[in-house]
Design an enzyme around this catalytic site. Structure first.
Site, PDB file in Angstrom:
ATOM      1  N   LYS A 151       0.868  -1.183   0.000  1.00 34.99           N
ATOM      2  CA  LYS A 151       0.000   0.000   0.000  1.00 34.99           C
ATOM      3  C   LYS A 151       0.905   1.233   0.000  1.00 34.99           C
ATOM      4  CE  LYS A 151      -4.118   1.730   2.349  1.00 34.99           C
ATOM      5  NZ  LYS A 151      -4.981   2.003   1.209  1.00 34.99           N
TER       6      LYS A 151
HETATM    7  N1  PMP Z   1      -7.677  -1.864  -3.155  1.00 32.78           N
HETATM    8  C1  PMP Z   1      -7.123  -0.651  -3.020  1.00 32.78           C
HETATM    9  C2  PMP Z   1      -6.454  -0.043  -4.198  1.00 32.78           C
HETATM   10  C3  PMP Z   1      -7.185   0.026  -1.800  1.00 32.78           C
HETATM   11  O1  PMP Z   1      -6.656   1.245  -1.664  1.00 32.78           O
HETATM   12  C4  PMP Z   1      -7.863  -0.570  -0.716  1.00 32.78           C
HETATM   13  C5  PMP Z   1      -7.954   0.154   0.594  1.00 32.78           C
HETATM   14  N2  PMP Z   1      -6.859  -0.128   1.412  1.00 32.78           N
HETATM   15  C6  PMP Z   1      -8.416  -1.838  -0.895  1.00 32.78           C
HETATM   16  C7  PMP Z   1      -8.314  -2.463  -2.128  1.00 32.78           C
HETATM   17  C8  PMP Z   1      -9.109  -2.533   0.236  1.00 32.78           C
HETATM   18  O2  PMP Z   1      -8.176  -2.895   1.214  1.00 32.78           O
HETATM   19  P1  PMP Z   1      -8.568  -3.058   2.736  1.00 32.78           P
HETATM   20  O3  PMP Z   1      -9.754  -3.941   2.769  1.00 32.78           O
HETATM   21  O4  PMP Z   1      -7.367  -3.704   3.340  1.00 32.78           O
HETATM   22  O5  PMP Z   1      -8.844  -1.712   3.262  1.00 32.78           O
END
Ligand code: PMP
Length: 295
Positions: A151
């Site tokens: 991320k």
């Molecule tokens: N895809 C992207 C590109 C994101 O930014 C996020 C948010 N973090 C997610 C998927 C979903 O991830 P999570 O469930 O861990 O928040």
């Protein structure tokens, strides 16, 4: 002016004083890693959902940029819990970020490394109960362009252009395809499709395999859904009865339509949404292990 505090490099500072110099490396080049985490009010006080998993991903994401995390997961966990208490937050969004300080030139080696954590109340991320989604003209980053399952701040340039395009065209959210033309994910969320109690979701490769996606997989299995992870072509969308987005910010959000194709309804997505909402608020015993209480 808010009285809230921000945790910055091990100290609690006033919200308005958490400032950095213009030549901060990450501001120019996106060379940071961050997390989005939610805390919820439960019968036993505020609790953070899947805190350990978020912090594990935070440390992993940092590593990709050579950002040597100056704090242990245990310390970051303590910092988040303290911050919720000090800011008296019953529910809210928590944003840890690790980034390079003052240094110009692409290679950040030698730049100071900073870690900050902010937390604030943040309600619904998408304004509607069922959203209209536009397949973007922008594709998700090629998996070999960067480390796609981290991320990283810089990845969000891609998410931002896609989100703005969708909004400009009158849609609520974007959906990005991968470099092969398969459905990848939203700008900040993963996607699921449903037909006949089978959940179908894009396989890892060009997506951020989210923590909410993982929670939904587990919840869906317990609710006796069948689960399939595969490549999904845009032409397949019309074969599904329902679709929904998942992510920490959006939680579970049913999709009304993708481009011109309207889904039949959102009965099963709503069932999963309800179970997810109960899970994060500590109402389901078997998922309580995912909660870290702040008291
Ligand atoms: N895809 C992207 C590109 C994101 O930014 C996020 C948010 N973090 C997610 C998927 C979903 O991830 P999570 O469930 O861990 O928040």
């Amino acid at each position: 002016m808010t009285k809230q505090k921000i945790w910055l490099d091990g100290k609690l500072v006033d919200w308005d004083k958490a400032n950095f110099h213009l030549l901060t490396h990450t501001l120019h080049y996106g060379s940071g890693a961050f997390e989005g985490i939610r805390a919820y009010a439960t019968a036993s006080g505020p609790a953070v959902f899947r805190l350990d998993d978020h912090l594990k991903r935070f440390v992993y994401s940092a590593k990709v940029f050579g950002l040597k995390m100056p704090y242990k997961i245990k310390e970051l966990k303590g910092a988040i819990i303290d911050l919720l208490k000090i800011n008296r937050l019953e529910e809210g969004y928590i944003r840890p970020i690790v980034f390079y300080g003052n240094k110009m030139g692409l290679v950040p080696t030698g730049a100071p490394i900073h870690v900050a954590i902010a937390a604030w109340p943040w309600g619904k991320y998408l304004a509607k109960d069922r959203v209209a989604v536009k397949i973007s003209k922008f594709i998700r980053l090629h998996p070999k362009s960067t480390v796609i399952d981290a991320k990283l701040s810089g990845h969000y340039a891609n998410s931002i252009v896609a989100s703005m395009e969708a909004k400009d065209l009158g849609f609520d959210e974007a959906l990005l395809l991968d470099h092969e033309g398969n459905i990848a994910e939203g700008p900040g969320e993963n996607i699921f499709f449903i037909k006949d109690r089978t959940l179908v979701t894009p396989q890892p490769g060009s997506i951020l395999p989210g923590i909410t996606r993982d929670s939904i997989k587990r919840i869906a299995k317990d609710l006796k859904y069948k689960l399939v992870e595969k490549k999904i072509r845009p032409a397949e969308i019309k074969n599904y009865a329902e679709a929904f987005f998942v992510g920490t910010a959006v939680e579970v959000c049913p999709i009304a339509r993708i481009n011109n194709f309207k889904f039949k309804g959102s009965e099963q997505a709503t069932e999963l949404q309800k179970t997810y909402n109960d899970t994060v608020r500590g109402k389901i015993k078997k998922y309580k292990k995912w909660l870290t209480y702040s008291k």
